[in-house]
Design an enzyme around this catalytic site. Structure first.
Site, PDB file in Angstrom:
ATOM      1  CG  HIS A  49      -1.815   1.159   1.314  1.00 30.36           C
ATOM      2  ND1 HIS A  49      -2.964   1.249   0.563  1.00 30.36           N
ATOM      3  CD2 HIS A  49      -1.723   2.316   2.022  1.00 30.36           C
ATOM      4  CE1 HIS A  49      -3.557   2.405   0.817  1.00 30.36           C
ATOM      5  NE2 HIS A  49      -2.829   3.067   1.693  1.00 30.36           N
TER       6      HIS A  49
ATOM      7  CB  ALA B 103     -12.491  -9.201   5.616  1.00 28.25           C
TER       8      ALA B 103
HETATM    9  C1  GRF Z   1       1.238   0.338  -6.022  1.00 28.91           C
HETATM   10  O1  GRF Z   1       1.573   1.653  -5.613  1.00 28.91           O
HETATM   11  C2  GRF Z   1       0.436  -0.344  -4.952  1.00 28.91           C
HETATM   12  O2  GRF Z   1       0.806   0.016  -3.653  1.00 28.91           O
HETATM   13  C3  GRF Z   1      -0.946   0.183  -5.244  1.00 28.91           C
HETATM   14  O3  GRF Z   1      -1.020   0.134  -6.659  1.00 28.91           O
HETATM   15  C4  GRF Z   1       0.283   0.333  -7.197  1.00 28.91           C
HETATM   16  C5  GRF Z   1       0.535  -0.812  -8.158  1.00 28.91           C
HETATM   17  O4  GRF Z   1       1.440  -0.462  -9.166  1.00 28.91           O
HETATM   18  N1  GRF Z   1      -1.957  -0.592  -4.562  1.00 28.91           N
HETATM   19  P1  GRF Z   1       1.867  -1.535 -10.297  1.00 28.91           P
HETATM   20  O5  GRF Z   1       0.614  -2.010 -11.006  1.00 28.91           O
HETATM   21  O6  GRF Z   1       2.583  -2.657  -9.604  1.00 28.91           O
HETATM   22  O7  GRF Z   1       2.775  -0.771 -11.206  1.00 28.91           O
END
Ligand code: GRF
Length: 205
Positions: A107, A140
């Site tokens: 995240h 969840a």
């Molecule tokens: C990342 O920043 C992740 O934390 C978020 O979406 C992005 C995914 O990037 N949930 P990618 O598709 O791996 O380039």
């Protein structure tokens, strides 16, 4: 051990996971996306479980039906560790019950700050001078779950959402594969999954 990576977008985290030589048995997507192309290019099985077949992004989206289909796709391939990498569908609770403690997520904020889809935008709007990324066990509840690793990223005065997110993603591409390898090593040594449901035993009991 079967490791799956779930993607919806550009798949640069998947690319980094593969470059780090994490043995990935399958990449699954909820929509056609570059992540599937990345997987296929690297000889990893790429599976599309398309949410368009379950109501897409309408109010009629069949979350339970979609989740069951994804569980089936992963279980039939012997998956026991799931790594969400930019996966854009909130799954039903049954998914996390099935893979209890074995679903990881990355995240783009220092959780518990800035949960949700707009974490980078929200950090900028709040005037944060530092943000970062978090790899955690997914549950969840969106962006909840035990935190495994985090790394700080400085916010620059001239940052916009795109520039800041790209610097955070550069860190994620290092931190996430590293953390997945740690978790795989722990599982291989028989460690109990880290979950919210099972607090550590108190000493002396
Ligand atoms: C990342 O920043 C992740 O934390 C978020 O979406 C992005 C995914 O990037 N949930 P990618 O598709 O791996 O380039």
């Amino acid at each position: 051990m079967g490791t799956a990576v779930l993607v919806s977008g550009t798949g640069t985290n998947l690319e980094a996971i593969l470059e780090a030589e994490v043995p990935v048995s399958v990449a699954a997507a909820d929509r056609p996306c570059r992540g599937l192309v990345v997987a296929a290019r690297d000889g990893v099985e790429a599976v599309l479980v398309d949410r368009a077949e379950y109501g897409g992004f309408s109010a009629a989206f069949d979350r339970e039906g979609y989740t069951d289909a994804l569980v089936d796709a992963l279980e039939s391939r012997g998956v026991d560790l799931v790594c969400m990498a930019g996966f854009g569908t909130i799954l039903a609770g049954s998914f996390f019950a099935k893979f209890d403690g074995r679903v990881l997520n990355t995240h783009p904020s220092l959780l518990p700050a800035f949960r949700g889809w707009h974490a980078v935008r929200d950090a900028l709007a709040a005037g944060a001078t530092v943000t970062g990324c978090t790899v955690h066990v997914a549950t969840a509840e969106l962006d909840e779950g035990p935190i495994l690793t985090q790394e700080v990223v400085e916010v620059r005065p001239d940052d916009d959402e795109a520039s800041l997110h790209e610097r955070i993603k550069a860190v994620e591409r290092r931190l996430y594969p590293f953390t997945i390898l740690l978790v795989r090593a722990a599982i291989a040594r028989g460690a109990e999954p880290v979950t919210l449901a099972r607090p550590p035993t108190e000493p002396g009991r």
